[in-house]
Design a protein around this motif. Sequence first.
Motif, PDB file in Angstrom:
ATOM      1  N   THR A  38       0.786  -1.122  -0.045  1.00 36.09           N
ATOM      2  CA  THR A  38       0.112   0.075   0.001  1.00 36.09           C
ATOM      3  C   THR A  38       0.917   1.273  -0.094  1.00 36.09           C
ATOM      4  OG1 THR A  38      -0.055  -0.010   2.495  1.00 36.09           O
ATOM      5  CG2 THR A  38      -2.116  -0.913   1.186  1.00 36.09           C
ATOM      6  N   GLU A  39       2.192   1.376   0.727  1.00 37.67           N
ATOM      7  CA  GLU A  39       2.924   2.465   0.561  1.00 37.67           C
ATOM      8  C   GLU A  39       3.734   2.477  -0.693  1.00 37.67           C
ATOM      9  OE1 GLU A  39       5.368  -1.182   1.752  1.00 37.67           O
ATOM     10  OE2 GLU A  39       3.499  -0.359   2.524  1.00 37.67           O
ATOM     11  N   LYS A  40       4.298   3.989  -0.972  1.00 36.90           N
ATOM     12  CA  LYS A  40       4.814   3.825  -2.142  1.00 36.90           C
ATOM     13  C   LYS A  40       6.411   3.161  -2.129  1.00 36.90           C
ATOM     14  CE  LYS A  40       2.933   8.019  -3.727  1.00 36.90           C
ATOM     15  NZ  LYS A  40       2.997   9.086  -5.005  1.00 36.90           N
ATOM     16  N   LEU A  41       6.911   2.680  -3.340  1.00 38.46           N
ATOM     17  CA  LEU A  41       8.080   1.978  -3.422  1.00 38.46           C
ATOM     18  C   LEU A  41       9.252   2.826  -3.714  1.00 38.46           C
ATOM     19  CD1 LEU A  41       7.288  -1.020  -5.959  1.00 38.46           C
ATOM     20  CD2 LEU A  41       7.662  -1.190  -3.633  1.00 38.46           C
ATOM     21  N   THR A  42      10.064   2.548  -3.267  1.00 38.02           N
ATOM     22  CA  THR A  42      11.642   3.193  -3.359  1.00 38.02           C
ATOM     23  C   THR A  42      12.665   2.140  -3.442  1.00 38.02           C
ATOM     24  OG1 THR A  42      12.165   3.375  -0.920  1.00 38.02           O
ATOM     25  CG2 THR A  42      11.161   5.243  -1.961  1.00 38.02           C
ATOM     26  N   MET A  43      13.488   2.050  -4.596  1.00 36.49           N
ATOM     27  CA  MET A  43      14.629   1.131  -4.594  1.00 36.49           C
ATOM     28  C   MET A  43      15.734   1.774  -5.454  1.00 36.49           C
ATOM     29  SD  MET A  43      12.397  -1.342  -7.144  1.00 36.49           S
ATOM     30  CE  MET A  43      11.956  -3.026  -6.609  1.00 36.49           C
ATOM     31  N   ARG A  44      16.855   1.249  -5.089  1.00 37.87           N
ATOM     32  CA  ARG A  44      18.121   1.456  -5.679  1.00 37.87           C
ATOM     33  C   ARG A  44      18.491   0.964  -6.863  1.00 37.87           C
ATOM     34  NH1 ARG A  44      21.886   4.604  -3.414  1.00 37.87           N
ATOM     35  NH2 ARG A  44      23.800   3.497  -4.566  1.00 37.87           N
ATOM     36  N   LYS A  45      18.447   1.570  -8.144  1.00 38.72           N
ATOM     37  CA  LYS A  45      18.690   0.890  -9.393  1.00 38.72           C
ATOM     38  C   LYS A  45      19.630   1.655 -10.247  1.00 38.72           C
ATOM     39  CE  LYS A  45      15.219  -1.401 -11.289  1.00 38.72           C
ATOM     40  NZ  LYS A  45      15.446  -2.677 -10.985  1.00 38.72           N
ATOM     41  N   TYR A  46      20.115   0.983 -11.413  1.00 35.70           N
ATOM     42  CA  TYR A  46      21.044   1.734 -11.999  1.00 35.70           C
ATOM     43  C   TYR A  46      20.536   2.965 -12.957  1.00 35.70           C
ATOM     44  CZ  TYR A  46      25.185   2.052 -15.048  1.00 35.70           C
ATOM     45  OH  TYR A  46      26.105   2.734 -16.025  1.00 35.70           O
ATOM     46  N   ASP A  47      20.969   4.035 -12.912  1.00 32.59           N
ATOM     47  CA  ASP A  47      20.433   5.038 -13.771  1.00 32.59           C
ATOM     48  C   ASP A  47      21.690   5.146 -14.752  1.00 32.59           C
ATOM     49  OD1 ASP A  47      19.929   7.461 -15.131  1.00 32.59           O
ATOM     50  OD2 ASP A  47      19.331   8.531 -13.365  1.00 32.59           O
ATOM     51  N   PRO A  48      21.568   5.024 -16.118  1.00 35.91           N
ATOM     52  CA  PRO A  48      22.575   4.844 -17.088  1.00 35.91           C
ATOM     53  C   PRO A  48      22.926   6.167 -17.466  1.00 35.91           C
ATOM     54  CG  PRO A  48      20.680   4.206 -18.059  1.00 35.91           C
ATOM     55  CD  PRO A  48      20.560   4.304 -16.729  1.00 35.91           C
ATOM     56  N   LYS A  49      22.226   7.286 -17.234  1.00 39.51           N
ATOM     57  CA  LYS A  49      22.661   8.466 -17.558  1.00 39.51           C
ATOM     58  C   LYS A  49      23.678   9.290 -16.883  1.00 39.51           C
ATOM     59  CE  LYS A  49      18.447   9.936 -20.009  1.00 39.51           C
ATOM     60  NZ  LYS A  49      17.445  10.928 -20.209  1.00 39.51           N
ATOM     61  N   VAL A  50      23.756   9.018 -15.576  1.00 42.33           N
ATOM     62  CA  VAL A  50      24.575   9.088 -14.511  1.00 42.33           C
ATOM     63  C   VAL A  50      25.690   8.062 -14.141  1.00 42.33           C
ATOM     64  CG1 VAL A  50      23.302  11.198 -13.215  1.00 42.33           C
ATOM     65  CG2 VAL A  50      23.187   8.849 -12.364  1.00 42.33           C
ATOM     66  N   ARG A  51      25.447   7.070 -14.890  1.00 45.36           N
ATOM     67  CA  ARG A  51      26.442   5.981 -14.601  1.00 45.36           C
ATOM     68  C   ARG A  51      26.596   5.459 -13.186  1.00 45.36           C
ATOM     69  NH1 ARG A  51      31.182   7.371 -18.669  1.00 45.36           N
ATOM     70  NH2 ARG A  51      31.903   5.441 -17.681  1.00 45.36           N
ATOM     71  N   LYS A  52      25.498   5.440 -12.470  1.00 45.09           N
ATOM     72  CA  LYS A  52      25.630   5.038 -11.247  1.00 45.09           C
ATOM     73  C   LYS A  52      24.255   4.390 -10.717  1.00 45.09           C
ATOM     74  CE  LYS A  52      28.441   9.009  -9.278  1.00 45.09           C
ATOM     75  NZ  LYS A  52      28.417   9.976  -8.486  1.00 45.09           N
ATOM     76  N   HIS A  53      24.282   3.721  -9.399  1.00 37.77           N
ATOM     77  CA  HIS A  53      23.131   3.322  -8.766  1.00 37.77           C
ATOM     78  C   HIS A  53      22.646   4.498  -7.834  1.00 37.77           C
ATOM     79  CE1 HIS A  53      24.394  -0.626  -9.808  1.00 37.77           C
ATOM     80  NE2 HIS A  53      23.219  -1.048  -9.614  1.00 37.77           N
ATOM     81  N   VAL A  54      21.269   4.665  -8.172  1.00 40.20           N
ATOM     82  CA  VAL A  54      20.889   5.797  -7.572  1.00 40.20           C
ATOM     83  C   VAL A  54      19.168   5.563  -6.778  1.00 40.20           C
ATOM     84  CG1 VAL A  54      21.604   7.658  -8.598  1.00 40.20           C
ATOM     85  CG2 VAL A  54      19.663   6.915  -9.656  1.00 40.20           C
ATOM     86  N   GLU A  55      18.351   6.103  -6.085  1.00 37.26           N
ATOM     87  CA  GLU A  55      17.346   5.978  -5.418  1.00 37.26           C
ATOM     88  C   GLU A  55      16.294   6.164  -6.585  1.00 37.26           C
ATOM     89  OE1 GLU A  55      15.116   4.719  -1.912  1.00 37.26           O
ATOM     90  OE2 GLU A  55      17.494   4.921  -2.262  1.00 37.26           O
ATOM     91  N   PHE A  56      15.239   5.404  -6.795  1.00 33.80           N
ATOM     92  CA  PHE A  56      14.055   5.248  -7.789  1.00 33.80           C
ATOM     93  C   PHE A  56      12.778   5.571  -6.825  1.00 33.80           C
ATOM     94  CE2 PHE A  56      17.251   4.494 -10.756  1.00 33.80           C
ATOM     95  CZ  PHE A  56      16.642   4.893 -11.843  1.00 33.80           C
ATOM     96  N   LYS A  57      12.144   6.345  -7.122  1.00 34.52           N
ATOM     97  CA  LYS A  57      10.754   6.757  -6.356  1.00 34.52           C
ATOM     98  C   LYS A  57       9.688   6.390  -7.305  1.00 34.52           C
ATOM     99  CE  LYS A  57      12.459   9.149  -2.527  1.00 34.52           C
ATOM    100  NZ  LYS A  57      12.411  10.421  -1.630  1.00 34.52           N
ATOM    101  N   GLU A  58       8.452   5.951  -6.716  1.00 32.90           N
ATOM    102  CA  GLU A  58       7.250   5.595  -7.314  1.00 32.90           C
ATOM    103  C   GLU A  58       6.621   6.811  -7.766  1.00 32.90           C
ATOM    104  OE1 GLU A  58       2.854   3.673  -6.830  1.00 32.90           O
ATOM    105  OE2 GLU A  58       4.626   2.936  -5.600  1.00 32.90           O
ATOM    106  N   THR A  59       6.184   6.924  -8.785  1.00 32.46           N
ATOM    107  CA  THR A  59       5.100   8.178  -9.463  1.00 32.46           C
ATOM    108  C   THR A  59       4.078   7.395 -10.374  1.00 32.46           C
ATOM    109  OG1 THR A  59       6.626   8.560 -11.337  1.00 32.46           O
ATOM    110  CG2 THR A  59       7.128   9.777  -9.369  1.00 32.46           C
TER     111      THR A  59
END
Length: 55
Positions: A31-52
């Motif tokens: 029921t709560e919003k998801l947050t995950m650490r995944k790879y962002d190829p534009k900055v070439r790092k693993h960053v936090e991703f939030k649900e929208t």
Amino acid sequence: MAKANTISIKMESTAGTGFFYVKKKNPRKLTEKLTMRKYDPKVRKHVEFKETKIK
């Protein structure tokens, strides 16, 4: 047939690059919003991703 239990959500990068993943979620279990650490190829790092919402 029965209605599907899952909905599609957009996981958007908090690095501000505009990169996103599309993921399925069961709103009855999570029921709560998801947050995950995944790879962002534009900055070439693993960053936090939030649900929208998908527009």
